[in-house]
Design a protein around this motif. Structure first.
Motif, mmCIF file in Angstrom:
data_model
loop_
_atom_site.group_PDB
_atom_site.id
_atom_site.type_symbol
_atom_site.label_atom_id
_atom_site.label_comp_id
_atom_site.label_asym_id
_atom_site.label_seq_id
_atom_site.Cartn_x
_atom_site.Cartn_y
_atom_site.Cartn_z
ATOM 1 N N LYS A 42 -3.429 -11.391 -1.224
ATOM 2 C CA LYS A 42 -2.601 -10.346 -1.823
ATOM 3 C C LYS A 42 -1.447 -9.990 -0.896
ATOM 4 N N TYR A 60 1.639 -7.238 -0.013
ATOM 5 C CA TYR A 60 1.953 -5.822 -0.167
ATOM 6 C C TYR A 60 3.286 -5.500 0.499
ATOM 7 N N LYS A 87 2.579 -1.001 -1.651
ATOM 8 C CA LYS A 87 2.605 -1.445 -3.049
ATOM 9 C C LYS A 87 2.306 -2.937 -3.125
ATOM 10 N N GLU A 88 1.453 -3.275 -4.072
ATOM 11 C CA GLU A 88 1.173 -4.682 -4.325
ATOM 12 C C GLU A 88 2.461 -5.363 -4.786
ATOM 13 N N ASN A 139 2.438 -3.461 -13.290
ATOM 14 C CA ASN A 139 1.337 -2.608 -12.853
ATOM 15 C C ASN A 139 0.862 -2.876 -11.419
ATOM 16 N N GLU A 187 -0.644 -2.198 -7.777
ATOM 17 C CA GLU A 187 -1.484 -1.185 -7.147
ATOM 18 C C GLU A 187 -0.617 -0.488 -6.097
ATOM 19 N N PHE A 206 -0.905 2.373 -2.946
ATOM 20 C CA PHE A 206 -1.735 3.170 -2.061
ATOM 21 C C PHE A 206 -0.792 4.134 -1.339
ATOM 22 N N TYR A 251 -13.295 -1.259 -1.684
ATOM 23 C CA TYR A 251 -11.969 -1.357 -2.260
ATOM 24 C C TYR A 251 -10.951 -1.070 -1.164
ATOM 25 N N ASN A 263 -8.045 0.531 0.991
ATOM 26 C CA ASN A 263 -7.611 1.910 1.149
ATOM 27 C C ASN A 263 -6.602 2.029 2.278
#
Length: 143
Positions: free
Chosen positions: A53, A55, A87-88, A93, A95, A97, A121, A123
């Protein structure tokens, strides 16, 4: 002949130990705080499960950098209140944080982006210095 084999084995073991030792300096040791500012230190814990992923780091709605797996980032900023968003990197949409931190002049705020467990998950949270930079035992012990 037996002594020769033992010598070769010891030599190979010593090369293995030397090759596996970590000589990389701590990212903390290279932090310098600029005059009249503080530092926001953001760290993404190395995690093979979530490594794929990507970010993006936003501070007060301004893009700063891409947050790579197992890397740390140092941002010299004036004292004040900051909204940190991770941010992803997807268009639909993503994700997000979010964390708000108050930065003081001459101080370092450590922020960690990771999971608390293998099944946990992702954080984002402020942490103490050691937790931000070095492997934490809770994560390491999950394997």
């Amino acid at each position: 002949m037996k002594l020769f084999k033992i010598s070769i084995l010891l030599l190979l073991i010593s090369f293995f130990i030397i090759g596996c030792s970590d000589k990389t300096p701590s990212p903390i040791s290279s932090i310098s705080i600029k005059e009249g500012k503080g530092v926001i230190f953001i760290y993404r814990h190395k995690n093979d499960i979530w490594a794929h992923k990507r970010y993006l780091i936003y501070i007060n709605n301004n893009y700063e950098d891409m947050l790579m797996n197992g890397k740390s980032y140092v941002f010299n900023k004036p004292a004040g209140k900051y909204k940190i968003e991770i941010k992803e990197d997807v268009e639909i949409n993503p994700e997000v944080f979010t964390l708000t931190t108050k930065l003081k002049e001459g101080k370092i705020n450590y922020i960690r982006f990771a999971t608390d467990s293998i099944d946990g998950y992702l954080n984002l949270k402020e942490v103490i210095k050691a937790k931000a930079v070095y492997e934490d035992d809770k994560y390491k012990n999950m394997y």
